[in-house]
Design a protein around this motif. Structure first.
Motif, short mmCIF file in Angstrom:
data_model
loop_
_atom_site.label_atom_id
_atom_site.label_comp_id
_atom_site.label_asym_id
_atom_site.label_seq_id
_atom_site.Cartn_x
_atom_site.Cartn_y
_atom_site.Cartn_z
N VAL A 23 22.19 30.28 -38.68
CA VAL A 23 22.79 29.88 -37.41
C VAL A 23 22.46 30.86 -36.29
O VAL A 23 22.20 30.47 -35.16
N ALA A 24 22.46 32.14 -36.57
CA ALA A 24 22.22 33.13 -35.53
C ALA A 24 20.75 33.35 -35.24
O ALA A 24 20.39 34.06 -34.33
N ALA A 25 19.88 32.75 -36.04
CA ALA A 25 18.44 32.93 -35.87
C ALA A 25 17.94 32.05 -34.74
O ALA A 25 18.61 31.09 -34.34
N PRO A 26 16.76 32.32 -34.16
CA PRO A 26 16.21 31.46 -33.13
C PRO A 26 16.08 30.03 -33.63
O PRO A 26 15.59 29.79 -34.74
N VAL A 27 16.53 29.07 -32.83
CA VAL A 27 16.53 27.69 -33.27
C VAL A 27 15.14 27.20 -33.64
O VAL A 27 14.94 26.50 -34.62
N GLY A 28 14.14 27.58 -32.83
CA GLY A 28 12.79 27.08 -33.06
C GLY A 28 12.24 27.43 -34.42
O GLY A 28 11.41 26.72 -34.97
N ALA A 29 12.69 28.55 -35.00
CA ALA A 29 12.17 28.98 -36.29
C ALA A 29 12.61 28.06 -37.41
O ALA A 29 12.04 28.08 -38.49
N ASP A 30 13.66 27.23 -37.18
CA ASP A 30 14.21 26.39 -38.24
C ASP A 30 13.87 24.92 -38.09
O ASP A 30 14.37 24.10 -38.86
N LEU A 31 13.08 24.55 -37.11
CA LEU A 31 12.71 23.15 -36.96
C LEU A 31 11.97 22.67 -38.20
O LEU A 31 11.06 23.33 -38.68
N ALA A 32 12.39 21.53 -38.72
CA ALA A 32 11.78 21.00 -39.93
C ALA A 32 11.32 19.57 -39.72
O ALA A 32 11.85 18.85 -38.87
N SER A 33 10.36 19.16 -40.50
CA SER A 33 9.83 17.80 -40.39
C SER A 33 10.88 16.77 -40.82
O SER A 33 11.63 16.99 -41.76
N HIS A 34 10.93 15.62 -40.10
CA HIS A 34 11.86 14.56 -40.48
C HIS A 34 11.38 13.22 -39.92
O HIS A 34 10.51 13.16 -39.05
N ARG A 35 12.00 12.16 -40.44
CA ARG A 35 11.75 10.81 -39.93
C ARG A 35 13.10 10.17 -39.64
O ARG A 35 14.03 10.26 -40.44
N ALA A 36 13.21 9.51 -38.48
CA ALA A 36 14.46 8.87 -38.08
C ALA A 36 14.19 7.49 -37.50
O ALA A 36 13.11 7.22 -36.98
N SER A 37 15.20 6.62 -37.63
CA SER A 37 15.12 5.28 -37.07
C SER A 37 16.41 4.99 -36.32
O SER A 37 17.51 5.30 -36.81
N TYR A 38 16.29 4.41 -35.12
CA TYR A 38 17.43 4.12 -34.27
C TYR A 38 17.44 2.63 -33.91
O TYR A 38 16.40 2.07 -33.54
N ASN A 208 26.47 6.36 -43.65
CA ASN A 208 25.38 5.44 -43.99
C ASN A 208 24.52 6.06 -45.09
O ASN A 208 23.99 7.15 -44.91
N PRO A 209 24.37 5.40 -46.24
CA PRO A 209 23.57 5.98 -47.32
C PRO A 209 22.10 6.19 -46.97
O PRO A 209 21.41 6.96 -47.63
N ALA A 210 21.63 5.53 -45.91
CA ALA A 210 20.24 5.70 -45.48
C ALA A 210 20.07 6.92 -44.58
O ALA A 210 18.95 7.25 -44.19
N VAL A 211 21.18 7.58 -44.25
CA VAL A 211 21.15 8.76 -43.39
C VAL A 211 21.45 10.00 -44.22
O VAL A 211 22.45 10.06 -44.94
N ASN A 212 20.58 11.00 -44.14
CA ASN A 212 20.79 12.26 -44.84
C ASN A 212 21.93 13.01 -44.15
O ASN A 212 21.74 13.61 -43.09
N ALA A 213 23.12 12.98 -44.76
CA ALA A 213 24.31 13.55 -44.14
C ALA A 213 24.21 15.06 -43.97
O ALA A 213 24.85 15.64 -43.08
N SER A 262 22.29 0.40 -19.03
CA SER A 262 22.09 1.52 -19.94
C SER A 262 21.81 1.01 -21.34
O SER A 262 22.22 -0.11 -21.72
N LEU A 263 21.07 1.81 -22.12
CA LEU A 263 20.72 1.48 -23.50
C LEU A 263 21.38 2.46 -24.45
O LEU A 263 21.57 3.63 -24.13
N LYS A 264 21.70 1.97 -25.64
CA LYS A 264 22.31 2.81 -26.67
C LYS A 264 21.39 2.88 -27.88
O LYS A 264 20.87 1.86 -28.34
N GLY A 265 21.20 4.07 -28.41
CA GLY A 265 20.43 4.27 -29.64
C GLY A 265 21.37 4.73 -30.75
O GLY A 265 22.02 5.76 -30.63
N THR A 266 21.45 3.94 -31.81
CA THR A 266 22.34 4.25 -32.94
C THR A 266 21.51 4.66 -34.14
O THR A 266 20.63 3.91 -34.59
N LEU A 267 21.76 5.84 -34.67
CA LEU A 267 21.01 6.35 -35.81
C LEU A 267 21.26 5.49 -37.05
O LEU A 267 22.39 5.32 -37.49
N GLU A 268 20.18 4.93 -37.61
CA GLU A 268 20.28 4.06 -38.79
C GLU A 268 19.70 4.70 -40.04
O GLU A 268 20.20 4.48 -41.15
#
Length: 278
Positions: A23-38, A208-213, A262-268
């Protein structure tokens, strides 16, 4: 609606797996690959605004390419209007940004009812951290533009926002270039709300089981961002974005406001992707 409207939001939705120790480390150092759908839908509309409905989906892939970050996004939206037939649009956005924040490549392709309506291709380079730079477009036509002092690119902007949130700051102003239009950079004014603690389970998507909690278990902040063309004297922004950002860079509950609607994006769907073997 400009292609940039969708792009800016998606450019902010960067996922990262963060542990308590990080948490206290620079945020950029912890960016990880992911895939998302909205799932995209119409959130609100004003009487006489023209838009009466909107629906679709946007998929987003963020990858660590060792020397930089790669984004691949595809958005499909169908708009209904008070007059005329519905219009189906697609929008593809591919970028690469160096981890030092100084180099950026981008490609945009959008269609309207199956016909290509816009293509943008180019590169941008900064002269150094906090300095200006140059954009060179090859599409839609060769063009060179100067970027003002202090310009940053999308991933670097995300890092700035989350670093400021960790420090307890409530306002961030930055010049952002994302490459989704040919008219240069934006002044982005962000307001950061109060922090929500880790594992607060405040996101409906976590059920949602399709979302990595696990990716939604980090501390989070609500943020409101207003986008103005650089140097604009207009009192109102071109558009606004509100969303909840997690410390790891994941975002949900995205609202994009364009004045009349306005548009809404809901994480699926949300899943981590393997780390590269650099």
């Amino acid at each position: 609606m400009k292609a940039r409207v969708v792009a800016v939001v998606l450019g902010f939705v960067f996922g990262a797996v963060a542990s308590t120790a990080a948490v206290a480390a620079p945020v950029g150092a912890d960016l990880a690959s992911h895939r998302a759908s909205y799932a995209m839908s119409l959130n609100s509309t004003k009487l006489g605004g023209g838009v009466t409905g909107a629906s679709g989906n946007m998929t987003y892939k963020f990858s660590d390419s060792c020397d930089g970050w790669t984004v691949e996004n595809k958005t499909m939206l169908t708009f209904a209007y008070s007059e005329g037939a519905p219009v189906a649009t697609t929008w593809d956005f591919v970028t690469w940004e160096s981890k030092d924040g100084l180099h950026y490549r981008f490609r945009v392709r959008s269609t309207r009812d199956g016909v290509v309506s816009e293509e943008i291709d180019g590169v941008a380079n900064l002269d150094g951290s906090g300095r200006g730079g140059v954009v060179k477009l090859t599409l839609p036509e060769p063009k060179t533009m100067r970027l003002p002092k202090g310009t940053i690119f999308p991933t670097d902007h995300t890092i700035h926002l989350l670093d400021a949130a960790q420090k307890g700051e409530h306002m961030v102003q930055r010049v952002l270039f994302d490459g989704t239009a040919t008219d240069g950079a934006f002044d982005v004014n962000a307001i950061i709300g109060k922090a929500n603690p880790a594992n607060a389970n405040i996101s409906p998507a976590a059920a949602n089981p399709a979302v990595n909690a696990e990716l939604l278990s980090a501390p989070s902040w609500r943020m409101q961002m207003a986008f103005f063309p650089v140097g604009s004297a207009e009192p109102t922004p071109d558009y606004e974005v509100s969303l909840r950002y997690y410390l790891n860079g994941v975002a949900d509950e995205v609202i994009q406001s364009f004045g009349n609607f306005s548009l809404k994006g809901t994480l699926e769907k949300l899943e981590p992707l393997p780390k590269p073997d650099c």
